[in-house]
Design a protein around this motif. Structure first.
Motif, PDB file in Angstrom:
ATOM      1  N   UNK A 380      -7.122   0.432  -0.193  1.00  0.00           N
ATOM      2  CA  UNK A 380      -6.508  -0.832   0.568  1.00  0.00           C
ATOM      3  C   UNK A 380      -4.969  -0.409   0.735  1.00  0.00           C
ATOM      4  N   UNK A 381      -4.283   0.301  -0.257  1.00  0.00           N
ATOM      5  CA  UNK A 381      -2.832   0.726  -0.240  1.00  0.00           C
ATOM      6  C   UNK A 381      -2.725   2.066   0.737  1.00  0.00           C
ATOM      7  N   UNK A 382      -3.754   2.800   0.751  1.00  0.00           N
ATOM      8  CA  UNK A 382      -3.592   3.989   1.602  1.00  0.00           C
ATOM      9  C   UNK A 382      -3.716   3.723   3.151  1.00  0.00           C
ATOM     10  N   UNK A 383      -4.558   2.556   3.286  1.00  0.00           N
ATOM     11  CA  UNK A 383      -4.634   2.185   4.684  1.00  0.00           C
ATOM     12  C   UNK A 383      -3.393   1.381   5.365  1.00  0.00           C
ATOM     13  N   UNK A 384      -2.535   1.286   4.600  1.00  0.00           N
ATOM     14  CA  UNK A 384      -0.966   0.791   5.121  1.00  0.00           C
ATOM     15  C   UNK A 384      -0.348   1.794   5.473  1.00  0.00           C
ATOM     16  N   UNK A 385       0.703   1.561   6.361  1.00  0.00           N
ATOM     17  CA  UNK A 385       1.968   2.538   6.768  1.00  0.00           C
ATOM     18  C   UNK A 385       2.753   2.716   5.752  1.00  0.00           C
ATOM     19  N   UNK A 386       3.688   3.706   6.070  1.00  0.00           N
ATOM     20  CA  UNK A 386       4.664   4.081   5.103  1.00  0.00           C
ATOM     21  C   UNK A 386       5.645   2.877   4.753  1.00  0.00           C
ATOM     22  N   UNK A 387       5.934   2.087   5.878  1.00  0.00           N
ATOM     23  CA  UNK A 387       6.869   0.949   6.026  1.00  0.00           C
ATOM     24  C   UNK A 387       6.184  -0.263   5.300  1.00  0.00           C
ATOM     25  N   UNK A 388       5.098  -0.190   5.532  1.00  0.00           N
ATOM     26  CA  UNK A 388       4.261  -1.580   5.019  1.00  0.00           C
ATOM     27  C   UNK A 388       3.943  -1.171   3.142  1.00  0.00           C
ATOM     28  N   UNK A 389       3.875  -0.202   2.893  1.00  0.00           N
ATOM     29  CA  UNK A 389       3.673   0.085   1.496  1.00  0.00           C
ATOM     30  C   UNK A 389       5.272   0.034   0.860  1.00  0.00           C
ATOM     31  N   UNK A 390       6.288   0.336   1.434  1.00  0.00           N
ATOM     32  CA  UNK A 390       7.570   0.212   0.988  1.00  0.00           C
ATOM     33  C   UNK A 390       8.061  -1.200   0.848  1.00  0.00           C
ATOM     34  N   UNK A 391       7.558  -1.984   1.850  1.00  0.00           N
ATOM     35  CA  UNK A 391       8.241  -3.560   2.105  1.00  0.00           C
ATOM     36  C   UNK A 391       6.872  -4.294   2.359  1.00  0.00           C
ATOM     37  N   UNK A 392       6.116  -4.650   1.534  1.00  0.00           N
ATOM     38  CA  UNK A 392       4.960  -5.403   1.548  1.00  0.00           C
ATOM     39  C   UNK A 392       5.043  -6.760   2.147  1.00  0.00           C
ATOM     40  N   UNK A 399      -1.581  -7.482  10.836  1.00  0.00           N
ATOM     41  CA  UNK A 399      -1.375  -6.402  10.124  1.00  0.00           C
ATOM     42  C   UNK A 399      -2.597  -6.125   8.816  1.00  0.00           C
ATOM     43  N   UNK A 400      -2.881  -7.426   8.332  1.00  0.00           N
ATOM     44  CA  UNK A 400      -3.496  -7.401   7.158  1.00  0.00           C
ATOM     45  C   UNK A 400      -5.320  -7.229   7.696  1.00  0.00           C
ATOM     46  N   UNK A 401      -5.312  -7.774   8.866  1.00  0.00           N
ATOM     47  CA  UNK A 401      -6.818  -7.476   9.207  1.00  0.00           C
ATOM     48  C   UNK A 401      -6.973  -6.062   9.549  1.00  0.00           C
ATOM     49  N   UNK A 402      -6.124  -5.283   9.966  1.00  0.00           N
ATOM     50  CA  UNK A 402      -6.004  -3.754  10.331  1.00  0.00           C
ATOM     51  C   UNK A 402      -6.187  -3.002   9.080  1.00  0.00           C
ATOM     52  N   UNK A 403      -5.382  -3.340   7.953  1.00  0.00           N
ATOM     53  CA  UNK A 403      -5.343  -2.740   6.542  1.00  0.00           C
ATOM     54  C   UNK A 403      -6.771  -3.124   5.971  1.00  0.00           C
ATOM     55  N   UNK A 404      -7.188  -4.146   5.879  1.00  0.00           N
ATOM     56  CA  UNK A 404      -8.518  -4.521   5.309  1.00  0.00           C
ATOM     57  C   UNK A 404      -9.690  -3.840   5.980  1.00  0.00           C
ATOM     58  N   UNK A 405      -9.686  -3.750   7.378  1.00  0.00           N
ATOM     59  CA  UNK A 405     -10.746  -2.981   8.153  1.00  0.00           C
ATOM     60  C   UNK A 405     -10.754  -1.565   7.793  1.00  0.00           C
ATOM     61  N   UNK A 406      -9.444  -1.043   7.892  1.00  0.00           N
ATOM     62  CA  UNK A 406      -9.330   0.332   7.583  1.00  0.00           C
ATOM     63  C   UNK A 406     -10.044   0.787   6.304  1.00  0.00           C
ATOM     64  N   UNK A 407      -9.684  -0.178   5.167  1.00  0.00           N
ATOM     65  CA  UNK A 407     -10.292   0.200   3.914  1.00  0.00           C
ATOM     66  C   UNK A 407     -11.765  -0.237   3.712  1.00  0.00           C
ATOM     67  N   UNK A 415      -5.173  -9.998   0.034  1.00  0.00           N
ATOM     68  CA  UNK A 415      -4.343 -11.061  -0.640  1.00  0.00           C
ATOM     69  C   UNK A 415      -4.208 -10.880  -2.092  1.00  0.00           C
ATOM     70  N   UNK A 416      -5.297 -10.542  -2.543  1.00  0.00           N
ATOM     71  CA  UNK A 416      -5.386 -10.538  -4.212  1.00  0.00           C
ATOM     72  C   UNK A 416      -4.542  -9.368  -4.653  1.00  0.00           C
ATOM     73  N   UNK A 417      -4.517  -8.287  -3.855  1.00  0.00           N
ATOM     74  CA  UNK A 417      -3.888  -7.265  -4.310  1.00  0.00           C
ATOM     75  C   UNK A 417      -2.356  -7.501  -4.179  1.00  0.00           C
ATOM     76  N   UNK A 418      -1.878  -8.281  -3.089  1.00  0.00           N
ATOM     77  CA  UNK A 418      -0.494  -8.497  -2.728  1.00  0.00           C
ATOM     78  C   UNK A 418      -0.016  -9.506  -3.898  1.00  0.00           C
ATOM     79  N   UNK A 419      -0.987 -10.598  -4.305  1.00  0.00           N
ATOM     80  CA  UNK A 419      -0.543 -11.240  -5.399  1.00  0.00           C
ATOM     81  C   UNK A 419      -0.300 -10.558  -6.625  1.00  0.00           C
ATOM     82  N   UNK A 420      -1.263  -9.636  -6.859  1.00  0.00           N
ATOM     83  CA  UNK A 420      -1.140  -8.884  -8.100  1.00  0.00           C
ATOM     84  C   UNK A 420       0.379  -8.074  -8.093  1.00  0.00           C
ATOM     85  N   UNK A 421       0.587  -7.534  -7.034  1.00  0.00           N
ATOM     86  CA  UNK A 421       1.911  -6.694  -7.008  1.00  0.00           C
ATOM     87  C   UNK A 421       3.024  -7.656  -7.174  1.00  0.00           C
ATOM     88  N   UNK A 422       2.823  -8.938  -6.486  1.00  0.00           N
ATOM     89  CA  UNK A 422       4.110  -9.720  -6.620  1.00  0.00           C
ATOM     90  C   UNK A 422       4.507 -10.094  -8.163  1.00  0.00           C
TER      91      UNK A 422
END
Length: 496
Positions: A380-392, A399-407, A415-422
């Motif tokens: 999921x993290x690898x499916x994000x752009x550099x900008x998205x990884x640095x600033x979730x 963006x979420x749909x594109x990332x989830x689909x890519x992974x 959403x669970x991963x973002x909550x864990x990161x926060x």
């Protein structure tokens, strides 16, 4: 390794430790169950009988009756008896390779893993002890045996003796000795041929090679899965050619561990190393006190920290610590931590080494919290752009749909991963601010011997580590009752 035995014994001792006072009958009943558990683990009958007898003599004395917690005292006695049963002479894993070129002879039956073990040990001597190693294959019978060792040598960066067709094992041993002397090698390892069973031809060949090489160490490689057969093979090899130690392979697939528990008591020869997987790094020193701790569910925190010291890059860890102390914890940091967990052997390996966490690892696996989940999170993290990884925080619905689909995952998983990161970011910020110098800094200092990450020492400082553990409250950061995972994480990656 030892899972089934550990489960049986932990059940016995759980009942003991819950009782306030212990009678002699309570101890006898518990030890009867211990003996059955040992026999089921394929430990030989005389060894199991002697072990229970030794424990019973100590457990029914004054030490237990006067103890504040008798059950825990019995567990301590069993732990000490296990250590005695497993301990050999000298330092575990120490090899006599002081006078170069020191020959090491690898012997055993066919299919036990001699060639792979030779490469694993050579890599260990090169990386840990700084030795210059030469490997030579004496197996002229098994197709491509010599080529296999040559390929392994290229993978690990260790020289192998050039293959000369038509030579017999004694000629190869002479050539290896000559090249090791002329080439300035510290150690040369002779990988002998195996047979499907012990026969006179095999023994005569090994004796001839041994006479030429005069090895400092003769290591017998046996398959741990064969149980008592491994012990019998060790006895026969020792009687005919004399061995100095044993290497048990495939211990990652052996839930019983009968060979490991019986080997030292029956043969009198120490287990030097254990093979724990197919990779060249899956190779460990056989440390009796740590093994006993794992069997009794006490964990093996020292091995976990040593593994962390080997895999964590000091500069990278210091940069990460500085960011965390300021509360800067983005997706790149989370990805680094997830990858670090996989490097340390994955969730099950880490949990098995944590005191009291052995049982929880199975519950976690049942809830879908395993290495597969870690890999999905990294995807999921690898499916994000550099900008998205640095600033979730910029992640919105599209963006979420594109990332989830890519992974290949669901938006709910992201959403669970973002909550864990926060939550982890908040927790790191609190730890960075709490107390003088920050709780996080103290924890890292404990891990690296009280010198901070930059001054990485060669040895572990147990006092500093213990102090850091106390700072953490003896639990995982942010938990109230020990391990507490972020809410909803248990459903990660499961299809609805």
């Amino acid at each position: 390794m030892f899972e089934s035995l550990s489960d049986r014994l932990s059940g016995v001792f759980d009942r003991l430790t819950k009782q306030g006072a212990l009678s002699e009958d309570d101890v006898k009943t518990a030890l009867r169950e211990v003996r059955v558990a040992l026999l089921e683990a394929d430990v030989s009958l005389p060894v199991a009988r002697d072990f229970v007898k030794a424990v019973q003599e100590k457990a029914t004395g004054q030490a237990v009756t006067k103890s504040v917690t008798p059950g825990q005292q019995v567990v301590k006695i069993v732990h000490d008896a296990l250590v005695d049963m497993l301990t050999g002479e000298g330092d575990p894993g120490a090899l006599k390779v002081d006078n170069p070129p020191a020959p090491i002879l690898m012997v055993g039956l066919q299919g036990g893993g001699k060639t792979t073990t030779t490469a694993k040990l050579a890599k260990r001597l090169k990386d840990r002890d700084g030795k210059r190693v030469l490997m030579a294959s004496l197996d002229i019978y098994r197709p491509a045996a010599m080529e296999q060792l040559a390929v392994l040598g290229q993978q690990i960066g260790v020289d192998t003796l050039p293959i000369v067709p038509g030579q017999n094992p004694t000629d190869i041993a002479k050539r290896a000795k000559q090249q090791a002397t002329m080439g300035g090698y510290d150690v040369y390892m002779l990988d002998t041929a195996g047979r499907l069973h012990i026969d006179e031809t095999l023994m005569q060949e090994v004796e001839d090679v041994s006479r030429i090489a005069q090895p400092r160490e003769t290591l017998l490689v046996v398959d741990g899965l064969t149980g008592q057969v491994a012990v019998e093979v060790a006895q026969e090899f020792d009687a005919k050619i004399g061995i100095t130690g044993v290497v048990l392979t495939r211990m990652d697939g052996d839930g019983r561990g009968g060979a490991a528990l019986s080997m030292r008591a029956v043969t009198g020869k120490p287990i030097k190393f254990v093979g724990l997987g197919e990779k060249v790094d899956d190779f460990d020193t056989f440390e009796p006190d740590r093994i006993a701790g794992r069997i009794l569910g006490m964990g093996d925190i020292v091995s976990l920290v040593e593994k962390a010291q080997e895999t964590i890059e000091a500069e990278q860890a210091e940069r990460m610590m500085q960011r965390m102390a300021k509360g800067r914890f983005n997706m790149n940091d989370l990805k680094m931590q997830l990858e670090q967990m996989l490097k340390l052997g994955g969730m099950e390996s880490i949990m098995g080494m944590m005191p009291g966490m052995g049982k929880m690892s199975k519950q976690m696996a049942g809830a879908g919290i395993d290495d597969r989940m870690l890999k999905q999170q990294i995807a999921l993290i690898q499916s994000m752009t550099k900008k998205e990884r640095a600033n979730p925080q910029i992640l919105q619905a599209s963006r979420k749909k594109r990332i989830a689909k890519g992974a290949g995952m669901e938006v709910s998983d992201l959403n669970k991963l973002l909550k864990m990161q926060r939550q982890m970011g908040d927790m790191m910020k609190k730890m960075g601010k709490r107390g003088k110098g920050g709780m996080l800094k103290q924890a890292m200092s404990g891990l690296f011997g009280g010198k901070g990450v930059a001054g990485l020492p060669t040895e572990l400082d147990p006092k500093a580590l213990e102090e850091a553990a106390k700072q953490m409250g003896g639990k995982f950061p942010g938990s109230a009752d020990g391990l507490q995972l972020p809410p909803g994480l248990s459903g990660f990656g499961k299809k609805k």
